[in-house]
Design a protein around this motif. Structure first.
Motif, PDB file in Angstrom:
ATOM      1  N   GLN A  98       0.810  -1.216   0.000  1.00  0.00           N
ATOM      2  CA  GLN A  98       0.000   0.000   0.000  1.00  0.00           C
ATOM      3  C   GLN A  98       0.849   1.275   0.000  1.00  0.00           C
ATOM      4  O   GLN A  98       0.308   2.375   0.031  1.00  0.00           O
ATOM      5  N   SER A 101       2.256   2.321  -6.039  1.00  0.00           N
ATOM      6  CA  SER A 101       1.178   2.061  -7.006  1.00  0.00           C
ATOM      7  C   SER A 101       1.015   0.555  -7.120  1.00  0.00           C
ATOM      8  O   SER A 101       1.981  -0.164  -7.390  1.00  0.00           O
ATOM      9  N   ARG A 117     -10.766   2.800  -6.591  1.00  0.00           N
ATOM     10  CA  ARG A 117     -10.726   3.759  -5.482  1.00  0.00           C
ATOM     11  C   ARG A 117     -11.500   3.237  -4.277  1.00  0.00           C
ATOM     12  O   ARG A 117     -11.022   3.283  -3.136  1.00  0.00           O
ATOM     13  N   ARG A 122      -4.215   1.912  -4.982  1.00  0.00           N
ATOM     14  CA  ARG A 122      -3.484   3.055  -5.529  1.00  0.00           C
ATOM     15  C   ARG A 122      -3.263   2.762  -7.016  1.00  0.00           C
ATOM     16  O   ARG A 122      -2.245   2.204  -7.420  1.00  0.00           O
ATOM     17  N   GLN A 124      -3.238   3.351 -11.251  1.00  0.00           N
ATOM     18  CA  GLN A 124      -2.914   4.218 -12.363  1.00  0.00           C
ATOM     19  C   GLN A 124      -3.675   3.732 -13.590  1.00  0.00           C
ATOM     20  O   GLN A 124      -4.049   2.560 -13.696  1.00  0.00           O
ATOM     21  N   GLU A 136      -4.360   7.375  -8.590  1.00  0.00           N
ATOM     22  CA  GLU A 136      -3.137   7.918  -8.003  1.00  0.00           C
ATOM     23  C   GLU A 136      -2.385   8.752  -9.046  1.00  0.00           C
ATOM     24  O   GLU A 136      -1.811   9.788  -8.729  1.00  0.00           O
ATOM     25  N   ARG A 137      -2.420   8.283 -10.301  1.00  0.00           N
ATOM     26  CA  ARG A 137      -1.787   9.040 -11.375  1.00  0.00           C
ATOM     27  C   ARG A 137      -2.504   8.737 -12.677  1.00  0.00           C
ATOM     28  O   ARG A 137      -2.710   7.570 -13.026  1.00  0.00           O
TER      29      ARG A 137
END
Length: 344
Positions: A98, A101, A117, A122, A124, A136-137
């Motif tokens: 955790q 990513s 989510r 996390r 992407q 996260e990105r």
């Protein structure tokens, strides 16, 4: 020392023990999943143990790759529970799970990001569709790319590397899948390399839509008259259409995707519309005649060096004579001695 399949499997297992788990959400379509294989292998080569989440058919399709496939539930509550359970399992396995990513999303949809989510991941994925704030990105989705390249670049951006995608996918099939395919052909009296496998449906439909070559029934009749064995492997929603439209074809019902891949690999030539099995055929290195009409092939054409695109231009279909000539050429390369004399 020669390494057989068992030795490679043991080596891969030992490497996986040390690899970091990565939850990867697959797309819901066969063609997309096939086109994502090079990206998945790239992730694996950088030290990740892939924990794929997708449709149930992905297990058979990707069985030879050795990746875990967790079947995605239908309801939101169940989907979130599944991801939370996976997160807890991998947190117990890796203390830093955790802290980094830990998920990559191939789907573009808002719902994929929302699931991740709510599942506490996390994640992407591609930016856009109003979902970037859930990630996260958010990674760039570049214009003008073939879908395989788009997935490849997604993996590259996630990893922070630059690399060129492979010219061929090289999707694997297991020995058991190959043996099952051979048994199905033998039961029909068909020899490997001496038949045409047709994929005449698109999107699981039987109607003649824009993506379905209108001349397919006439083409199959011409092959039958020339003494060429024709095999069709319909999906569950295509069985009735196969019976009605292609009664002369040797029909193999209820075939799972991994065995289907092996059948495609053993065909003398595959003739297909823009459909998932066409991508499977290209991925396993089958000789493929990919027939296109109004749809732009630049983004979705099957990927590989054994693919021949049959297309006159936007809005125009190839004629039966053109496809028959291409079939004759492909069969002559696959098995010259078995080429029927009546094939024009």
């Amino acid at each position: 020392m020669k390494w057989g399949g068992e030795s490679r499997a043991i080596c891969k297992y030992l490497l996986m023990i040390e690899a970091r788990p990565l939850i990867v959400r697959l797309r819901n379509f066969v063609g997309d999943t096939v086109l994502s294989i090079p990206a998945l292998r790239l992730l694996e080569s950088h030290g990740y143990r892939l924990e794929l989440v997708g449709k149930g058919w992905a297990r058979s399709l990707l069985e030879a790759e050795g990746w875990a496939v967790h079947v995605r539930p239908v309801g939101l509550r169940d989907r979130v529970r599944q991801l939370r359970d996976l997160r807890a399992r991998f947190e117990a396995e890796e203390a830093g799970f955790q802290k980094r990513s830990n998920a990559l999303l191939f789907p573009y949809a808002f719902s994929a990001a929302l699931d991740a989510r709510l599942g506490g991941l996390r994640a992407q994925g591609h930016a856009g569709d109003g979902r970037t704030w859930l990630l996260e990105r958010g990674l760039p989705r570049r214009d003008g790319r073939h879908t395989l390249v788009e997935y490849w670049e997604l993996a590259c951006d996630f990893l922070g590397v630059q690399a060129e995608p492979p010219k061929d996918i090289g999707m694997r099939v297991t020995d058991a899948q190959r043996e099952q395919a051979q048994a199905l052909l033998a039961a029909q009296g068909v020899q490997p390399g001496r038949f045409v496998l047709i994929c005449p449906f698109a999107n699981g439909r039987v109607e003649f839509l824009d993506r379905s070559w209108p001349a397919f029934p006439d083409f199959v009749q011409r092959l039958k008259a020339a003494g060429v064995p024709v095999v069709i492997v319909p999906g569950p929603a295509e069985v009735l259409g196969a019976k009605d439209l292609y009664p002369s074809a040797l029909r193999l019902d209820g075939v799972v995707l991994g065995v289907y891949s092996a059948l495609l690999q053993q065909a003398g030539v595959v003739v297909a519309n823009d459909t998932g099995p066409a991508h499977m055929a290209a991925a396993v290195g089958a000789r493929l005649l990919s027939i296109w009409g109004p749809v732009d092939a630049a983004r979705w054409a099957p990927w590989g060096s054994t693919v021949t695109l049959m297309r006159r231009g936007p809005g125009a279909w190839s004629s039966v004579d053109e496809v028959m000539a291409a079939v004759r050429e492909a069969l002559s390369e696959a098995s010259p001695a078995a080429l029927p004399q009546a094939l024009p």
